[in-house]
Design an enzyme around this catalytic site. Structure first.
Site, PDB file in Angstrom:
ATOM      1  NE  ARG A  93      23.108 -26.507 -25.233  1.00  0.00           N
ATOM      2  CZ  ARG A  93      23.305 -27.578 -25.980  1.00  0.00           C
ATOM      3  NH1 ARG A  93      22.560 -27.782 -27.048  1.00  0.00           N
ATOM      4  NH2 ARG A  93      24.235 -28.463 -25.684  1.00  0.00           N
ATOM      5  CB  THR A 367      22.560 -29.852 -34.809  1.00  0.00           C
ATOM      6  OG1 THR A 367      22.902 -30.528 -33.617  1.00  0.00           O
ATOM      7  CG2 THR A 367      22.217 -28.412 -34.531  1.00  0.00           C
ATOM      8  CB  THR A 385      20.334 -29.860 -32.036  1.00  0.00           C
ATOM      9  OG1 THR A 385      20.827 -31.179 -32.166  1.00  0.00           O
ATOM     10  CG2 THR A 385      20.607 -29.377 -30.629  1.00  0.00           C
ATOM     11  CG  ASN A 387      23.381 -34.262 -28.593  1.00  0.00           C
ATOM     12  OD1 ASN A 387      24.211 -33.640 -29.264  1.00  0.00           O
ATOM     13  ND2 ASN A 387      23.736 -35.112 -27.668  1.00  0.00           N
ATOM     14  CG  ASP A 409      25.705 -31.501 -26.159  1.00  0.00           C
ATOM     15  OD1 ASP A 409      26.439 -32.362 -26.671  1.00  0.00           O
ATOM     16  OD2 ASP A 409      25.015 -30.713 -26.829  1.00  0.00           O
ATOM     17  CB  SER A 438      25.624 -25.624 -27.203  1.00  0.00           C
ATOM     18  OG  SER A 438      25.373 -25.747 -28.576  1.00  0.00           O
ATOM     19  CB  SER A 439      29.751 -27.074 -30.592  1.00  0.00           C
ATOM     20  OG  SER A 439      30.490 -27.773 -29.633  1.00  0.00           O
ATOM     21  N   GLY A 459      26.684 -30.353 -36.582  1.00  0.00           N
ATOM     22  CA  GLY A 459      27.941 -31.108 -36.706  1.00  0.00           C
ATOM     23  C   GLY A 459      28.676 -31.290 -35.400  1.00  0.00           C
ATOM     24  N   GLY A 460      27.978 -31.114 -34.271  1.00  0.00           N
ATOM     25  CA  GLY A 460      28.618 -31.355 -32.979  1.00  0.00           C
ATOM     26  C   GLY A 460      29.856 -30.495 -32.814  1.00  0.00           C
TER      27      GLY A 460
HETATM   28  O1  DON Z   1      24.814 -28.299 -28.968  1.00  0.00           O
HETATM   29  C1  DON Z   1      25.683 -29.015 -29.433  1.00  0.00           C
HETATM   30  O2  DON Z   1      26.838 -28.674 -29.553  1.00  0.00           O
HETATM   31  C2  DON Z   1      25.311 -30.392 -29.948  1.00  0.00           C
HETATM   32  N1  DON Z   1      24.167 -30.886 -29.236  1.00  0.00           N
HETATM   33  C3  DON Z   1      25.075 -30.316 -31.416  1.00  0.00           C
HETATM   34  C4  DON Z   1      24.761 -31.647 -32.018  1.00  0.00           C
HETATM   35  C5  DON Z   1      24.922 -31.678 -33.473  1.00  0.00           C
HETATM   36  O3  DON Z   1      25.323 -30.733 -34.107  1.00  0.00           O
HETATM   37  C6  DON Z   1      24.622 -32.962 -34.127  1.00  0.00           C
HETATM   38  N2  DON Z   1      24.655 -32.824 -35.549  1.00  0.00           N
HETATM   39  N3  DON Z   1      25.327 -33.326 -36.358  1.00  0.00           N
END
Ligand code: DON
Length: 559
Positions: A93, A367, A385, A387, A409, A438-439, A459-460
């Site tokens: 990351r 992502t 990702t 982001n 993030d 992160s998620s 999907g954040g």
């Molecule tokens: O690491 C994370 O949780 C975020 N940067 C992920 C971003 C993400 O999944 C965007 N996609 N839809």
């Protein structure tokens, strides 16, 4: 009686036909969010590469064909479980640059400026090339250059633009703000049309350096020099030293259980694995499944479980190298029991009345995700990702790759929601070289020592709940990989205090949820895009079943 049996048979046949089938293959399977990348992975597998080799090829290919999330300028997590039982979790990351400071995204009045989302100052130090190299050195077996080659070809010779890519590039407002991005990805405003061939010579040259020199070709030498010089010119923070010093980190994956399944998943700096294990640990004793998939009663119980985890996430999760994350406490049996007891089956707990818990502290927006299983049963789940879609919007001139906006993030200010509405505080405050929370939740599940499922999603904040629902759909409701993904999903993240439901929940189910006190927002989109492989059957009946998210444009393929 006879009639009843006939009727049951007809019903069974009809409902089997209604469930969309996954793609099934005997030996090996790749599911990714973009078809050229899936094909690159399958070719490597057919040529004798293992799942890690294929993952390297897919990740580099996505950096060319899926620029909204595939990347060289971002980062992610790779989880591998080899058939002999070895496991590895590689954290590649982005890290905060050395010059980053806690309040760097606040103006003089203490108000967030928005710079964490767009432009040259939004990026953490990218990790993708180093992470893939680390995985390959540890577990791969084909030559490195051979694995980068499909991406070089896709960049140099081009590939045919799909409808999905044309639409996505046209709508990407952030790209239009930066000259080099607008030139490459939007043809200076003329836009790419579906069916046209998209060539990226600058990216091809960068990839060729990586093919020849390994990750060093990205972090040192002409690419790094040009990258750092452009940063300095535009007021960005990443320096040549940040690049040279970037290290991928191998961490121990989290391991938990759920109803006889072993769950191998992402440790901090992901909040995903802790979330998955906490929520599934609470749910294991809650009996939600007896109400049936999609029922108001089950949705309520799962949503209450989600609410409680996201409260904990806001306070207790961050980079474990900078903050003591109470992982064991957050998933301990006694803590889970306390959470379980707090859930009223008939009533939503308003988020204002639910605070992050006090677990024992006994221990020290795009992502993309893909899942791979090879012919020997080695498995890789990789989520990486930029982001937000197309990251910061910045393409480094002459190098062809987009940069991330992963700094968002971090919690730029306590209580200030990030791109995904997530709030945080001290645990996830900005510090030099720190990794933002992160998620991302790449996960591999076994049963009785045998591989059962490989899963993950973009999907954040909705990644964790999306991945969990697909696992529950398979484990508790016996759905196949495609059905489990297709099933309408929902999401709750404590704050804002809303239950988001996707299209597909009936109006009376929504009404029952509202009666329980939920503020339901219907027809929500963006409930994560899950890519999963399930191993069905044993021996001669064994199949790999690949499910790709109907909400996206990916491809499952195998042989
Ligand atoms: O690491 C994370 O949780 C975020 N940067 C992920 C971003 C993400 O999944 C965007 N996609 N839809």
């Amino acid at each position: 009686m006879k009639y009843a049996r006939y009727f049951c048979l007809v019903v069974a046949v009809v409902s089997a036909a209604q469930a969309r089938h996954p793609v099934r293959a005997r030996n090996a399977m790749v599911v990714a969010q973009e078809p050229h990348a899936t094909d690159a992975g399958v070719s490597v597998l057919k040529a004798g590469g293992n799942a890690v080799d294929a993952a390297v090829a897919v990740a580099f290919a996505l950096a060319v064909t899926h620029p909204t999330a595939g990347n060289l300028g971002g980062g992610g997590f790779l989880l591998a479980r080899m058939a002999d039982g070895r496991t590895a979790f590689i954290d590649f990351r982005e890290r905060a640059p050395e010059k980053a400071t806690r309040d760097m995204y606040l103006d003089a009045a203490g108000k967030p400026t928005g710079d964490s989302l767009q432009g040259w100052r939004a990026s953490g130090v990218p990790g993708t090339a180093r992470g893939l190299e680390m995985a390959h050195k540890k577990l791969g077996r084909r030559g490195w250059a051979e694995l980068v080659a499909p991406a070089v070809g896709l960049a140099r010779d081009g590939f045919v633009v799909s409808y999905a890519l044309a639409e996505s590039l046209r709508r990407a407002k952030r790209l239009a703000e930066f000259e080099e991005s607008r030139r490459i990805f939007q043809k200076n405003g003329a836009y790419w049309e579906a069916g046209e061939r998209f060539k990226q010579p600058e990216l091809g040259a960068t990839l060729e350096r990586i093919a020849r020199d390994g990750a060093r070709g990205f972090y040192e030498g002409p690419v790094a020099e040009r990258f750092a010089a452009a940063m300095a010119r535009h007021g960005g923070l990443i320096t040549a030293a940040d690049l040279k010093d970037y290290k991928a980190i191998e961490r121990t994956p989290l391991l938990g259980t759920y109803k006889g399944y072993q769950i191998l998943t992402a440790p901090p700096p992901s909040s995903g694995g802790v979330g998955l294990l906490q929520m599934m640990g609470v749910l294991e004793g809650l009996g939600f499944e007896k109400h049936g998939a999609g029922s108001a009663a089950a949705t309520h119980l799962v949503a209450e479980t989600m609410r409680r985890f996201y409260a904990d996430r806001s306070e207790h999760l961050g980079d474990p190298d900078f903050y003591k994350v109470p992982v064991t406490g957050l998933i301990s049996k006694s803590y889970l029991a306390r959470i379980r007891e707090s859930i009223d089956p008939h009533r939503a707990t308003p988020s204002d009345q639910w605070k992050p818990g006090s677990p024992a502290r006994e221990e020290s927006a795009e992502t993309t995700h893909f899942s791979i299983v090879d012919a020997e049963g080695n498995a890789v789940a990789l989520t990486y990702t930029l982001n937000g879609g197309y990251g910061s919007g910045v393409t480094v001139p002459g190098l062809g790759f987009l940069l991330n906006n992963e700094m968002d993030d971090f919690s730029v200010k306590p209580g200030h929601p990030n791109l995904f509405g997530l709030v945080g505080g001290e645990a996830n405050a900005i510090a030099p070289r720190k990794t933002p929370l992160s998620s991302m939740t790449p996960t591999i599940i076994t049963r009785g020592g045998e591989l059962f499922m490989v899963v993950g999603a973009p999907g954040g904040s909705r990644i964790i709940t999306g991945v969990m629902q697909v696992i529950l759909n398979a484990a508790d409701y016996g759905m196949n990989a495609q059905e489990a993904i297709d099933q309408p999903r929902f999401h709750h993240q404590w704050k804002p205090d809303k239950l988001y439901t996707e299209r597909g929940f009936s109006p009376d189910t929504i009404e029952l949820l509202r009666q329980r006190g939920h503020d339901v927002e219907t027809n929500t989109t963006g409930v994560a895009l899950v890519e999963a492989i399930i191993v069905e059957g044993r021996g001669k009946d064994r199949w790999l079943a690949g499910g790709t998210d109907r909400r996206a444009h990916g491809k499952a393929a195998g042989y």
